[in-house]
Design an enzyme around this catalytic site. Structure first.
Site: not given
Length: 367
Positions: A40, A263
């Site tokens: 999965k 940033y």
């Protein structure tokens, strides 16, 4: 989102390592049990189709999360049995039946909705889910289980299996594990009839609770070479991590003391510093929490400085390096190594999440 084949950031997946890990488990577990790997979430970021095809001859079937994952395997000619571990909408059971995909039946209410569908149900296979203490999906008493068996028989639905999932099999304290085990065994003892497959063994149970004798062993994270407990419990045998994450230096410069990087200007140099740029960021699953962590360049640890950007990040180098120099984010470079669990510990999460967050923008290379 599509893979970026022209971007120099890659997850290297060692399919031989995955096969070797399965072989080691086969020597460790009940010899009569079938291994059904969990592929999965794109095989925990390793690539569900590629992994399934690579190990198909070693296993009895596969476990996925949802119907779409199962359909993808069928579309790529994976023919082994497939079990969907989560519930699906009743309207789609005819798709599962037509493709020989077994479904989790999470409740009597769900099964009643299924039989109301105008679908051919004789080819439908179900595994009744039992909630023995996980609190997620599944029935909680034997009466409901037996009503589901009766309803399945009435409509010629194949009651193929019944299973539960342990919440604490990877913990040192076994109290809750044993409570779940006792609840599940009590329900099994009261069933009106036994199905072909009874299973409760996940990776952690297979590793540390060999007393579980099951028809199916659902092997997950350790197939990919990682310890499900992180660093809490020692593995009973050695396994090999199958995934490494690598990139390259795309830009290098020397900046003066007092300059800032990234940033928010959260990193300021205290001296002249070589800064390298690496093309990976939080849109790739390399989250902003990685600021201050390390990567490997030429076998040396280099700090991630400034905030991780969406598509790139910056690292502090010990010297100038040529453009294209390899940067190892997960894996070994010379004498040093960064593991997925190291990354998880830095983020305050688990190694599963680190792998599953690696986005489709990172190309997978198989060896």
């Amino acid at each position: 989102m599509k893979t970026s084949p022209h971007r120099n950031t890659s997850a290297i997946v060692d399919l031989k390592a995955i096969r070797n890990n399965i072989e080691k488990f086969k020597k460790h577990i009940n010899p009569n049990a079938e291994i059904w790997p969990a592929v999965k979430a794109d095989a925990y970021g390793h690539g569900s189709v590629e992994v399934s095809k690579a190990v198909s001859d070693l296993v009895g079937g596969f476990c996925v999360s949802n119907l779409d994952e199962a359909i993808e395997l069928r579309n790529h000619l994976v023919t082994k049995p497939i079990l969907v571990l989560s519930g699906i909408v009743p309207e789609d059971v005819d798709i599962a039946a037509a493709l020989n995909i077994s479904l989790t039946a999470p409740s009597l209410e769900w099964l009643k909705l299924v039989v109301q569908e105008e679908a051919e149900l004789s080819d439908l296979k179900i595994h009744i889910g039992v909630d023995s203490g996980m609190g997620r999906i599944g029935i909680r008493d034997v009466e409901e289980a037996n009503q589901m068996i009766e309803l399945a028989d009435k409509y010629a639905i194949n009651f193929e299996g019944i299973f539960t999932h342990f919440a604490t099999a990877d913990m040192a304290d076994e109290t809750k594990f044993k409570n779940q085990q006792a609840r599940f065994n009590k329900i099994m003892a009261g069933l009106s009839r036994q199905p072909k497959f009874i299973h409760s063994t996940n990776t952690a149970a297979a590793l540390w609770h060999k007393e579980q004798v099951q028809a199916i062993e659902r092997l997950g994270i350790s197939m990919y070479g990682l310890n499900p407990s992180g660093k809490t419990l020692e593995l009973p045998f050695e396994i090999e991590p199958a995934l490494s994450l690598v990139s390259e230096l795309t830009h290098i410069k020397k900046i003066a003391a007092g300059e800032t990087v990234g940033y928010g200007a959260t990193y300021e140099t205290s001296e002249e510093t070589w800064i390298g740029t690496v093309p990976i960021g939080y849109a790739d699953g390399w989250t902003r929490q990685m600021q201050g962590f390390k990567v490997l360049v030429d076998g040396k640890f280099c700090e991630i400085v400034g905030r991780v950007c969406m598509d790139q990040m910056m690292i502090k180098l010990d010297k100038s390096y040529p453009l294209g120099t390899k940067v190892t984010l997960i894996g070994r470079d010379k004498a040093n190594e960064i593991t997925t669990t190291d990354v998880a510990d830095w983020r305050g999460t688990i190694n599963y999440e680190v792998l599953c967050l690696l986005s489709d923008r990172i190309k997978r290379i198989y060896k």
